[in-house]
Design a protein around this motif. Structure first.
Motif, PDB file in Angstrom:
ATOM      1  N   ALA A  56       0.824  -1.206   0.000  1.00 50.40           N
ATOM      2  CA  ALA A  56       0.000   0.000   0.000  1.00 50.40           C
ATOM      3  C   ALA A  56       0.859   1.256   0.000  1.00 50.40           C
ATOM      4  CB  ALA A  56      -0.936  -0.003   1.211  1.00 50.40           C
ATOM      5  N   GLU A  57       1.940   1.250   0.790  1.00 48.79           N
ATOM      6  CA  GLU A  57       2.833   2.396   0.814  1.00 48.79           C
ATOM      7  C   GLU A  57       3.522   2.587  -0.532  1.00 48.79           C
ATOM      8  OE1 GLU A  57       4.805   5.712   1.962  1.00 48.79           O
ATOM      9  OE2 GLU A  57       3.157   4.672   2.971  1.00 48.79           O
ATOM     10  N   SER A  58       3.891   1.464  -1.167  1.00 48.58           N
ATOM     11  CA  SER A  58       4.499   1.552  -2.489  1.00 48.58           C
ATOM     12  C   SER A  58       3.522   2.129  -3.508  1.00 48.58           C
ATOM     13  CB  SER A  58       4.984   0.165  -2.937  1.00 48.58           C
ATOM     14  OG  SER A  58       5.506   0.201  -4.237  1.00 48.58           O
ATOM     15  N   GLU A  59       2.260   1.716  -3.426  1.00 43.14           N
ATOM     16  CA  GLU A  59       1.256   2.250  -4.340  1.00 43.14           C
ATOM     17  C   GLU A  59       1.012   3.730  -4.080  1.00 43.14           C
ATOM     18  OE1 GLU A  59      -0.254   0.965  -6.956  1.00 43.14           O
ATOM     19  OE2 GLU A  59       0.976  -0.833  -6.743  1.00 43.14           O
ATOM     20  N   ARG A  60       0.999   4.109  -2.787  1.00 41.54           N
ATOM     21  CA  ARG A  60       0.818   5.527  -2.479  1.00 41.54           C
ATOM     22  C   ARG A  60       1.985   6.349  -3.011  1.00 41.54           C
ATOM     23  NH1 ARG A  60      -1.342   3.448   2.455  1.00 41.54           N
ATOM     24  NH2 ARG A  60       0.724   3.521   3.422  1.00 41.54           N
ATOM     25  N   HIS A  61       3.194   5.807  -2.849  1.00 42.85           N
ATOM     26  CA  HIS A  61       4.368   6.511  -3.362  1.00 42.85           C
ATOM     27  C   HIS A  61       4.307   6.623  -4.885  1.00 42.85           C
ATOM     28  CE1 HIS A  61       8.513   7.810  -3.782  1.00 42.85           C
ATOM     29  NE2 HIS A  61       8.706   6.848  -4.658  1.00 42.85           N
ATOM     30  N   ARG A  62       3.880   5.541  -5.539  1.00 47.78           N
ATOM     31  CA  ARG A  62       3.779   5.561  -6.996  1.00 47.78           C
ATOM     32  C   ARG A  62       2.715   6.554  -7.444  1.00 47.78           C
ATOM     33  NH1 ARG A  62       0.720   2.673 -10.771  1.00 47.78           N
ATOM     34  NH2 ARG A  62       1.729   2.354 -12.774  1.00 47.78           N
ATOM     35  N   ARG A  63       1.597   6.603  -6.732  1.00 49.94           N
ATOM     36  CA  ARG A  63       0.540   7.541  -7.098  1.00 49.94           C
ATOM     37  C   ARG A  63       1.009   8.988  -6.911  1.00 49.94           C
ATOM     38  NH1 ARG A  63      -2.930   5.841  -3.913  1.00 49.94           N
ATOM     39  NH2 ARG A  63      -2.848   7.415  -2.283  1.00 49.94           N
ATOM     40  N   ARG A  64       1.707   9.231  -5.790  1.00 53.81           N
ATOM     41  CA  ARG A  64       2.226  10.587  -5.593  1.00 53.81           C
ATOM     42  C   ARG A  64       3.222  10.961  -6.684  1.00 53.81           C
ATOM     43  NH1 ARG A  64       2.270   8.956  -0.031  1.00 53.81           N
ATOM     44  NH2 ARG A  64       4.477   8.407  -0.236  1.00 53.81           N
ATOM     45  N   LEU A  65       4.043   9.982  -7.099  1.00 56.43           N
ATOM     46  CA  LEU A  65       5.011  10.249  -8.155  1.00 56.43           C
ATOM     47  C   LEU A  65       4.318  10.566  -9.473  1.00 56.43           C
ATOM     48  CD1 LEU A  65       7.971  10.306  -9.035  1.00 56.43           C
ATOM     49  CD2 LEU A  65       7.818   7.846  -9.481  1.00 56.43           C
ATOM     50  N   GLU A 107       1.258  11.709  -9.820  1.00 58.65           N
ATOM     51  CA  GLU A 107       0.606  13.008  -9.698  1.00 58.65           C
ATOM     52  C   GLU A 107       1.612  14.143  -9.875  1.00 58.65           C
ATOM     53  OE1 GLU A 107      -1.239  12.829  -5.912  1.00 58.65           O
ATOM     54  OE2 GLU A 107      -2.931  11.597  -6.576  1.00 58.65           O
ATOM     55  N   GLU A 108       2.801  13.973  -9.303  1.00 58.64           N
ATOM     56  CA  GLU A 108       3.812  15.002  -9.439  1.00 58.64           C
ATOM     57  C   GLU A 108       4.275  15.129 -10.887  1.00 58.64           C
ATOM     58  OE1 GLU A 108       6.395  18.036  -8.119  1.00 58.64           O
ATOM     59  OE2 GLU A 108       4.605  17.094  -7.281  1.00 58.64           O
ATOM     60  N   ARG A 109       4.449  13.983 -11.551  1.00 54.47           N
ATOM     61  CA  ARG A 109       4.840  14.043 -12.958  1.00 54.47           C
ATOM     62  C   ARG A 109       3.761  14.710 -13.806  1.00 54.47           C
ATOM     63  NH1 ARG A 109       7.539   8.076 -14.165  1.00 54.47           N
ATOM     64  NH2 ARG A 109       9.478   8.427 -13.022  1.00 54.47           N
ATOM     65  N   THR A 110       2.493  14.413 -13.511  1.00 54.77           N
ATOM     66  CA  THR A 110       1.406  15.041 -14.256  1.00 54.77           C
ATOM     67  C   THR A 110       1.392  16.545 -14.027  1.00 54.77           C
ATOM     68  OG1 THR A 110       0.104  13.013 -14.043  1.00 54.77           O
ATOM     69  CG2 THR A 110      -1.085  15.015 -14.616  1.00 54.77           C
ATOM     70  N   ARG A 111       1.612  16.947 -12.764  1.00 53.28           N
ATOM     71  CA  ARG A 111       1.636  18.379 -12.466  1.00 53.28           C
ATOM     72  C   ARG A 111       2.776  19.076 -13.215  1.00 53.28           C
ATOM     73  NH1 ARG A 111       4.319  21.801  -9.427  1.00 53.28           N
ATOM     74  NH2 ARG A 111       5.684  20.144  -8.650  1.00 53.28           N
ATOM     75  N   ILE A 112       3.951  18.424 -13.217  1.00 52.16           N
ATOM     76  CA  ILE A 112       5.090  19.010 -13.924  1.00 52.16           C
ATOM     77  C   ILE A 112       4.804  19.089 -15.422  1.00 52.16           C
ATOM     78  CG2 ILE A 112       7.518  18.654 -14.521  1.00 52.16           C
ATOM     79  CD1 ILE A 112       7.914  17.431 -11.761  1.00 52.16           C
ATOM     80  N   ALA A 113       4.181  18.028 -15.968  1.00 56.74           N
ATOM     81  CA  ALA A 113       3.865  18.030 -17.399  1.00 56.74           C
ATOM     82  C   ALA A 113       2.903  19.168 -17.741  1.00 56.74           C
ATOM     83  CB  ALA A 113       3.274  16.680 -17.799  1.00 56.74           C
ATOM     84  N   ARG A 114       1.933  19.402 -16.862  1.00 55.46           N
ATOM     85  CA  ARG A 114       0.987  20.488 -17.123  1.00 55.46           C
ATOM     86  C   ARG A 114       1.683  21.847 -17.062  1.00 55.46           C
ATOM     87  NH1 ARG A 114      -3.690  18.047 -13.154  1.00 55.46           N
ATOM     88  NH2 ARG A 114      -4.437  16.405 -14.549  1.00 55.46           N
ATOM     89  N   GLU A 115       2.531  22.004 -16.022  1.00 60.45           N
ATOM     90  CA  GLU A 115       3.246  23.273 -15.916  1.00 60.45           C
ATOM     91  C   GLU A 115       4.184  23.475 -17.109  1.00 60.45           C
ATOM     92  OE1 GLU A 115       5.222  23.262 -12.193  1.00 60.45           O
ATOM     93  OE2 GLU A 115       3.382  23.488 -11.007  1.00 60.45           O
ATOM     94  N   LEU A 116       4.858  22.380 -17.517  1.00 60.89           N
ATOM     95  CA  LEU A 116       5.744  22.485 -18.667  1.00 60.89           C
ATOM     96  C   LEU A 116       4.970  22.871 -19.922  1.00 60.89           C
ATOM     97  CD1 LEU A 116       8.612  22.112 -19.790  1.00 60.89           C
ATOM     98  CD2 LEU A 116       8.056  19.701 -20.163  1.00 60.89           C
ATOM     99  N   HIS A 117       3.791  22.281 -20.080  1.00 58.51           N
ATOM    100  CA  HIS A 117       2.973  22.623 -21.239  1.00 58.51           C
ATOM    101  C   HIS A 117       2.592  24.097 -21.223  1.00 58.51           C
ATOM    102  CE1 HIS A 117      -1.009  23.348 -23.061  1.00 58.51           C
ATOM    103  NE2 HIS A 117      -0.531  22.599 -24.049  1.00 58.51           N
ATOM    104  N   ASP A 118       2.183  24.577 -20.032  1.00 60.83           N
ATOM    105  CA  ASP A 118       1.773  25.978 -19.951  1.00 60.83           C
ATOM    106  C   ASP A 118       2.934  26.907 -20.289  1.00 60.83           C
ATOM    107  OD1 ASP A 118      -0.698  25.114 -19.210  1.00 60.83           O
ATOM    108  OD2 ASP A 118      -0.320  25.308 -17.062  1.00 60.83           O
TER     109      ASP A 118
END
Length: 438
Positions: A215-224, A226-237
């Protein structure tokens, strides 16, 4: 602020773990508790084993009149220590001590036979260890074999096959094997059930710990992600803003600037088209990131038909490209078509960055159930722009991942002439087999 160094492990506690199973051998990370106190009487306890050895040796030599009683007594003591690591072998030693007492003992009056008091304690410890550390059927088999040995002792005494009492006429006592068998069977079964309960409890804790880790590994993967998606959105903007400015400026240059030649106007139009294409691709990728139904992924993807425009854009950047596209199957899979375009695009981009002005040849051909993409460039032009000295190497990694997902192979490396070669082979027949093997 200085951090305090971790405390040194206690050598005394480490030594105790060799004598008592209070913790893993050599570990100092334990504290005295009720469980560690019980370990003094459990499997692996050297003090308890010494007590049983001394008691068994005295009883066998003086009460049971076995001159060589030190041997079965040693087997009893060793069994307690060995039960911590090898409970099956420990059970064999306990049974050997029991059989020695069965056939060699001579007693006056009633004494526990063939299971002596010390042997009974060792038997309880061993059955507990079997239930805790081995599969249940092993402990059940050990208990059944002991019961069979006890039954054999009862029959042997009743049929006078074995004479235990030194003077059965003067001491007409009941057969001691009956009480010994009953007590050993009950206490042994109880110890085995306790050990089995501990085993089940440990397995439950291990499963809970594993589930928490997953579960902790999945949470870490999900946070990762989400962070990559946020960076991709900011990079796109960020990139989209600058690309939009480039598009507007290049589109309006021929109207804002006077005395532009037709070639200059055509160059500005080409820049505008390339910028619009880049913006369209970024918006499509961002749509995949932002929409759960991945609507953007269903839009048409570039394929071999877009290679001509790609080569023309690279030529306008100052790098001559000779493009040869052979006859490709009409039913070329979309993923293979996209990989053909992306591999060629990345290879030509690397040429522009690292060998500007180099003569480049790009070939795409199909045959024998596969598509081959080859991009070879020569050394950079002496009078051209300076090559980009910085490179992350992620372009080659991305190409390799794309090709491997399609079950293909990728070869990259420098040429003897000082250039670079990229060669990818993508299967288009029996692709399911290729993907399973990859």
């Amino acid at each position: 602020m200085k951090t305090k160094p971790p405390p040194k492990p206690s050598s005394v506690r480490a030594v105790i773990t060799y004598l008592i199973a209070a913790a893993p051998v050599g570990s100092a990370s334990w504290r005295w508790s009720f469980a560690t106190t019980l370990a003094i009487l459990g499997p692996g306890s050297v003090p308890f084993a010494l007590v049983l050895f001394l008691s068994q040796n005295h009883m066998l030599q003086f009460d049971y009149r076995i001159a060589w009683g030190v041997l079965p007594a040693a087997a009893t003591g060793i069994a307690v220590v060995l039960a911590r690591f090898r409970p099956v072998e420990a059970w064999a030693l306990v049974m050997a001590s029991l059989m020695a007492t069965m056939f060699a003992a001579r007693i006056d009056g009633w004494l526990p036979w063939p299971m002596t008091t010390a042997n009974l304690f060792a038997f309880i410890v061993v059955l507990f260890a079997l239930g805790r550390d081995r599969r249940p059927w092993v402990g059940v088999l050990a208990w059944v074999l002991y019961f069979a040995a006890g039954t054999l002792a009862v029959w042997a005494e009743n049929s006078r096959f074995v004479t235990v009492l030194s003077d059965p006429i003067a001491n007409p006592t009941p057969n001691p094997a009956v009480d010994s068998l009953t007590l050993g069977s009950l206490l042994g079964a109880f110890a085995f059930l306790i050990g089995l309960t501990v085993r089940i409890w440990r397995q439950g804790r291990a499963r809970v710990a594993e589930e928490e880790r997953v579960a902790e590994s999945e949470r870490h993967r999900r946070r990762l992600l989400e962070e990559r998606t946020r960076i991709a959105r900011e990079l796109h903007d960020i990139v989209a803003h600058h690309m939009s400015v480039i598009t507007v400026q290049s589109s309006t240059a021929e109207y804002r600037l006077t005395d532009l030649s037709e070639e200059a106007k055509e160059e500005f139009r080409s820049i505008s088209d390339q910028a619009r294409g880049s913006l369209a691709e970024m918006r499509r990728l961002l749509g995949v990131l932002r929409s759960e139904d991945e609507a953007g992924a269903r839009e048409p993807q570039p394929g071999p038909e877009a290679l001509r425009g790609l080569a023309e854009a690279v030529e306008r950047a100052g790098t001559p490209v000779s493009l040869h596209v052979g006859d490709l199957p009409e039913d070329l899979p979309e993923t293979v078509a996209l990989t053909v375009f992306r591999v060629t695009q990345e290879a030509l981009s690397n040429v522009v960055r690292h060998a500007p002005g180099a003569l480049t040849e790009a070939r795409v051909a199909a045959g024998n159930g596969q598509v081959a993409v080859t991009v070879v460039n020569g050394p950079p032009s002496p009078g051209g722009a300076a090559p980009d000295p910085h490179g992350s190497g992620l372009g080659l990694v991305g190409m390799r991942e794309r090709v491997s997902l399609d079950g293909g192979t990728l070869e990259t490396g420098p040429t003897a002439e000082g250039g670079f070669r990229v060669h990818a082979v993508l299967p288009i027949e029996n692709r399911s087999t290729a993907e399973e093997s990859s």
